[in-house]
Every structure is written in structure tokens, then in C-alpha cells.
Enzyme design. Structure first.
Site, PDB file in Angstrom:
ATOM      1  N   SER A 141       0.771  -1.325  -0.101  1.00  0.00           N
ATOM      2  CA  SER A 141       0.159  -0.022   0.059  1.00  0.00           C
ATOM      3  C   SER A 141       0.877   1.172   0.052  1.00  0.00           C
ATOM      4  O   SER A 141       2.005   1.029   0.551  1.00  0.00           O
ATOM      5  CB  SER A 141      -0.780   0.093   1.277  1.00  0.00           C
ATOM      6  N   TYR A 183      -2.687  -0.884  10.290  1.00  0.00           N
ATOM      7  CA  TYR A 183      -2.466  -1.261   8.828  1.00  0.00           C
ATOM      8  C   TYR A 183      -1.428  -0.626   8.237  1.00  0.00           C
ATOM      9  O   TYR A 183      -0.332  -1.286   7.583  1.00  0.00           O
ATOM     10  CB  TYR A 183      -3.702  -0.634   8.000  1.00  0.00           C
TER      11      TYR A 183
END
Length: 268
Positions: A131, A144
Site C-alpha cells: 500500500s 494497517y
């Protein structure tokens, strides 16, 4: 290319499903996996039940694929979970461990399971779905972001270690991607009233951003590029926003990037 075997985790929806479909379209034989799915099919090919948080489940699935197909040329570590927008202290240690058990240790389990076969066959490729949060953390997404930072470091170290066997490890870095991922978000398990107002506002803001985000096909196309490249890069951004964020992270002053992120998320 028909003899190439790809194993894609989290392939029942979203990025995983789009990746499985794109690889199959390009001529790969794709075996997808899903934690909740019984043996079945996905648009990209076969779908097997596999829980990346279970050593036994990972070992059994990989062994079954190797016994039947004789090789695994590509592993796409896509399975992941996140916590809905919340302050870092609103998640217990147990919840933090659960996020890492899927996002990081799940990838480690899968990688360790396929590497003996890849070394024996003299080649292979491991593609991790990371990501932009792996290089640009956002507020109220600490767990995350931390798990994706861990993937970045793991993959780069791994790539150096495995090149002598013709195996390469790369990371794909998407930004906001329009998928059902939010349906699988964990709710923070230790919510505090102090964060209620900002948490509520941020959820609305992210919902608005996601409505205009690029689809998972953009990420799938980047996975195919990374899987097929003769000389793969360590990292590939996926989509226009991700590419712009990478440039900003590299060249923009930290204070400017900090202010821009807070303005975009409408944080005071």
C-alpha cells in the site's frame, strides 16, 4: 505461458479476484484462495479454502498445489485486513496482533511454504500487495500502515536473499482502491469517546474519497507487469494517485506533505 502456475491469496473479491482474472486472461493457470470459501471457482480460475493465519492450512494448500501442478511460478500475497478509521490506542494488543497475523505473518507463512519448491525448480516470483501506506502513513490507520511498512522491509530483504535462485520479491503499492475491502474492516475494539468526533468525520471523508477511487483492475494490471518483467523493480506503484504520492514522499518537504494530508482528510 500456459504452464505458468500462479497462487493468489484473498482471491474471492476485490484486488485478489481482479488479479486472478487478469493473470488468467494473460495465460497463467491461476489457483486462488479464500479463507471462507469452500473449494470452488473465481473468475480467474480455481478457488481453494486457505487461512493465511494457520500454519497447517497454508502448508496443506501449498502442498496440494505442488503435488497436482508440479510447480508454483508466482505467489501473490494479497490477503489482508484493516481496522476502520480509529486512533491507534483504540485497538487492543490482541487486535494489533490479529492485523499483523494476516497482513504480515500471513505473507511470511505463504512465502516460507512456496520457497522450497521455487528453489528446487530454480525460479519464481513473489508479489506482495502492499500500500502507499507502506511508505506514507496516514493518521487513524496506524496498525494497517505499520503492517504494510513491515511488508516493504521484508520483501526487499527477501529479494536480495533469493536472487541467486532466480527468485524475485516485489511489492505493489496501491492508493485508495474501490473494492469491498471496507466490508471486511475490523471495528476498533477499545473505542474511546475522545476520538468519537474525528473518527466519525474521517469515516465520512474516506467514504467520499473511495467513491471516486480507481478500481482493482489497475492493481491487477500492475501485478501482471511485476510478475512478467524480466528485471522486476523492488516496488511498483499502482495507479495515478499512488504514483503522485510516491513522488511527493520522495521530493516534497515533509512539512508540506504533512499539511497536505491533513487538509485532504479534513483534519483540524
Amino acid at each position: 505461458m500456459n504452464s505458468k502456475i500462479a497462487l493468489v491469496t484473498g482471491a474471492s473479491s476485490g484486488i485478489g479476484q481482479a488479479t486472478a482474472a487478469r493473470l488468467a486472461q494473460a495465460g497463467w493457470k491461476v489457483i486462488g484462495t479464500s479463507r471462507r470459501a469452500a473449494q470452488g471457482a473465481t473468475p480467474g480460475g480455481e478457488l481453494l479454502a486457505l487461512d493465511v493465519t494457520s500454519d497447517a492450512s497454508v502448508a496443506a494448500a501449498v502442498e496440494a498445489v505442488v503435488q497436482r501442478e508440479g510447480r508454483i511460478d508466482l505467489l501473490v500475497n494479497n490477503a489482508g485486513v484493516g481496522v476502520a478509521a480509529a486512533g491507534a490506542e483504540e485497538s487492543s494488543i490482541a487486535q494489533a496482533q490479529a492485523v499483523f497475523d494476516t497482513n504480515f505473518f500471513g505473507a511470511v507463512r505463504m512465502t516460507r511454504a512456496v520457497l522450497p519448491q521455487m528453489r528446487a525448480q530454480g525460479g519464481g516470483r513473489i508479489v506482495h500487495i502492499g500500500s502507499v501506506l507502506g511508505f506514507l502513513p496516514m493518521p487513524y490507520g496506524a496498525l494497517y500502515a505499520a503492517s504494510k511498512h513491515a511488508i516493504e522491509g521484508y520483501s526487499e530483504s527477501l529479494d536480495h536473499e533469493l536472487r541467486n535462485w532466480g527468485i524475485r520479491s516485489v511489492v505493489i503499492e496501491p492508493a485508495y482502491t474501490r473494492t469491498p475491502f471496507d466490508a471486511n474492516l475490523l471495528e476498533a475494539d477499545a473505542k474511546l469517546d475522545a476520538y468519537h468526533a474525528v473518527r466519525t468525520a474521517l469515516v465520512r471523508r474516506i467514504h467520499d474519497i473511495m467513491a471516486g477511487a480507481e478500481g482493482p483492475e489497475v492493481v491487477a494490471e500492475t501485478v501482471l507487469k511485476a510478475a512478467s518483467a524480466a528485471r522486476p523493480k523492488l516496488r511498483y506503484t499502482a495507479g495515478g494517485l499512488a504514483a503522485r504520492l510516491r513522488l511527493l514522499r520522495t521530493f516534497a518537504p515533509a512539512s508540506m506533505l504533512d499539511a497536505g494530508m491533513r487538509k485532504d482528510l479534513q483534519l483540524v
